[in-house]
Write an enzyme that holds these catalytic residues in place. Structure first.
Site, PDB file in Angstrom:
ATOM      1  CB  SER A 139      -0.960   0.019   1.197  1.00 39.56           C
ATOM      2  OG  SER A 139      -2.143  -0.671   0.878  1.00 39.56           O
ATOM      3  CE  LYS A 188      -4.468   2.223  -0.663  1.00 39.27           C
ATOM      4  NZ  LYS A 188      -3.828   0.915  -0.485  1.00 39.27           N
ATOM      5  CB  SER A 194      -4.525   1.827   3.802  1.00 39.39           C
ATOM      6  OG  SER A 194      -3.657   1.223   2.854  1.00 39.39           O
TER       7      SER A 194
END
Length: 562
Positions: free
Chosen positions: A204, A207, A394
């Site tokens: 993640s 991102k 997230s």
């Protein structure tokens, strides 16, 4: 915990709708684990719900029809890049950081309650306030970043820092897969390069790349429209999705990010417009969904696991969604298989509550006519706030929506991969060294992404210099206090870093990463990235990377004087 809210920004320019199609296929892969608690497998649908988001029973949208079946397979994904060898590790230079970081770092005395300030490890007082609007998440104010740091603070000696951090990178839980980059935030000096040029699966923390691209391409003050226009047939109204994944089912909340724009407000505007155009009470209205922005049907990336939707990790991508497609409140609540059609049905029900006879069938249609009269429009929170929401929680669905908007604005062809390529192009254009980086999607949930640690520290450097990227820094969760770091940095040896670390987390089965900024014991701000993609069990791997960040926070490391 709800996502921290950034300071409210003025409304800015709208985002223009674009047309695209997207590959749709599913296969079993590793599953996203944004916060400690969820299972490493999506065979279980039990969610870790610590958001506490409630929908009050004021004006709520009618219950949506049962979600549609999962979308069928379409085209095969692009070939996954070959994994890079981990040894030998090359030493590389990261881009220089700006001399002034206006929006990063924290004061240790404030965190320890030694001096007045916004940071504290004590429980905050409860302040009563109005309930959130239906479908909107009430968000507490984010801890503010330290406005200025002492540029004369001693910087760590690279050799001493390596001696302090090196053994931690060799922790058994990381199984020899960790790479790291540490950069001085004042001078741009590379303090640690431990395999920093080696591409690693990022999870993640990918991102951060999507967030930076959205800030640069769309603009931090831009807002995302959801519009209704008159259709070609008598009584037809067309709901045009503009990419807002965070709509409220009822009324919007002007102080929220999740639920800033509400379908009830949109229904009010459309009802008023229809009456002004001569529609009488009880007139028949049909609702059609223009979902062409995301390809005209729910889109599922090939690398997502078959259980990811039920486990609440992501929803199929459509051009609009209520609360990122969640069927009930909660961070890991199960997601709709068709968030766009569910939102259109909810909107149709709201029109019915306003005195119109609504045709029972709500269907997708082609792109709305460019000449259709605008009947109503609502707008999202500014992109900078949407970015902060995506990073703090997230949220894979929100991140993928942002990536698609970047792709559309950049003129990229349709698809998850092409949107990811547009993200990387935008990041490169921001003077970030993206050498060796490959991005497969906008969230890091799928397979095929590989990014060197040095790319992330280069990105944080660019965020310090580039005004449009600067909101990236205060959007990062705060260790022990907010977002996906709320329950981190509590273990022995790491608690001293709570409040001093701002970072984006990344967790997939076998992958653990942490990228952000930290203030060291001498008051020096450092940018760091730690990536490990062949780890043991996730909890131990998280503790290991947290220990690295904590070592940076507590280390004066034989501070150099020159």
């Amino acid at each position: 915990m709800c996502a921290p809210r950034r300071g409210q920004l003025p409304r800015g320019r709208p985002l223009c709708a674009a047309r695209w199609a997207v590959v749709s296929r599913t296969q079993v892969t590793r599953n996203e684990e944004p916060v400690a608690g969820p299972p490493e497998s999506t065979t279980s649908t039990e969610a870790d719900d610590d958001d506490g988001v409630a929908v009050p029973a004021t004006e709520a949208a009618p219950a949506a029809a049962p979600p549609a079946a999962a979308p069928p397979a379409a085209e095969p994904p692009a070939a996954e890049p070959a994994s890079a060898k981990r040894r030998p590790r090359a030493r590389t230079a990261a881009a220089a950081l700006a001399a002034v970081l206006l929006v990063s770092g924290y004061a240790a005395a404030d965190t320890a309650d030694a001096v007045p300030g916004v940071l504290t490890l004590s429980p905050p007082p409860t302040v009563p306030g109005p309930p959130p609007a239906p479908g909107a998440a009430a968000e507490p104010a984010a801890p503010a970043a330290l406005g200025a740091l002492d540029p004369a603070a001693p910087r760590p000696d690279p050799g001493a820092l390596a001696a302090a951090v090196g053994p931690l990178l060799g922790a058994a839980a990381l199984r020899g897969s960790a790479t790291a980059s540490v950069v001085d935030a004042t001078t741009g000096q590379v303090l640690l390069d431990d395999g920093a040029a080696t591409p690693q699966e990022p999870a993640s923390v990918a991102k951060l790349l999507t967030a930076a691209a959205a800030l640069r391409v769309l603009g931090p003050d831009a807002t995302i429209p959801t519009r209704v226009v008159a259709g070609a047939q008598p009584g037809q109204v067309v709901l045009v999705g503009g990419g807002d994944q965070l709509l409220a089912a009822g009324r919007g909340d002007p102080d929220a990010v999740v639920g800033r724009a509400g379908l009830a407000d949109l229904a009010d505007a459309v009802a008023d417009s229809l009456r002004q155009r001569g529609a009488a009470a009880g007139s028949t209205v049909s609702v059609t969904l223009d979902d062409s922005l995301t390809g005209g049907s729910p889109q599922v990336e090939a690398g997502w696991g078959t259980g990811d939707i039920a486990a609440g990790y992501v929803a199929p991508l459509t051009s609009l969604a209520i609360d990122a497609g969640r069927l009930v409140p909660g961070r890991y609540a199960a997601r709709s298989n068709d968030p766009g059609l569910d939102a259109a049905r909810a909107f149709a029900g709201l029109l019915g509550q306003r005195g119109f006879t609504v045709a029972p069938a709500v269907e997708r249609g082609g792109p709305a006519s460019t000449g259709g009269a605008l009947l109503g429009e609502v707008r999202s929170a500014p992109v900078a706030d949407v970015v902060a929401q995506a990073l703090a929680e997230s949220d894979n669905t929100v991140a993928e929506g942002l990536a698609r908007l970047v792709g559309a604005a950049s003129g990229a062809p349709p698809g998850f991969a092409s949107s990811a390529q547009a993200v990387m192009a935008a990041v490169s254009a921001a003077d970030v060294d993206t050498t060796g980086a490959v991005l497969a999607d906008g969230s890091g949930l799928g397979s095929g992404s590989a990014v060197p640690a040095a790319v992330f520290t280069s990105l944080l450097s660019a965020a310090a210099r580039e005004p449009e990227l600067r909101p990236l820094l205060p959007a990062l969760p705060v260790g022990g206090l907010s977002g996906t770091l709320e329950e981190r940095f509590g273990q022995p040896g790491a608690a001293g870093a709570a409040g001093l670390v701002r970072a984006k987390t990344g967790s997939l089965t076998g992958v653990t990463s942490l990228v952000g900024t930290v203030v060291d014991a001498d008051g020096r701000l450092l940018a760091f990235a730690v990536l490990a993609d062949a780890t043991g069990p996730t909890p131990a791997a998280r503790d290991a990377v947290d220990a690295v960040a904590a070592a940076l926070a507590t280390c004066g490391c034989g501070a150099a004087t020159t």
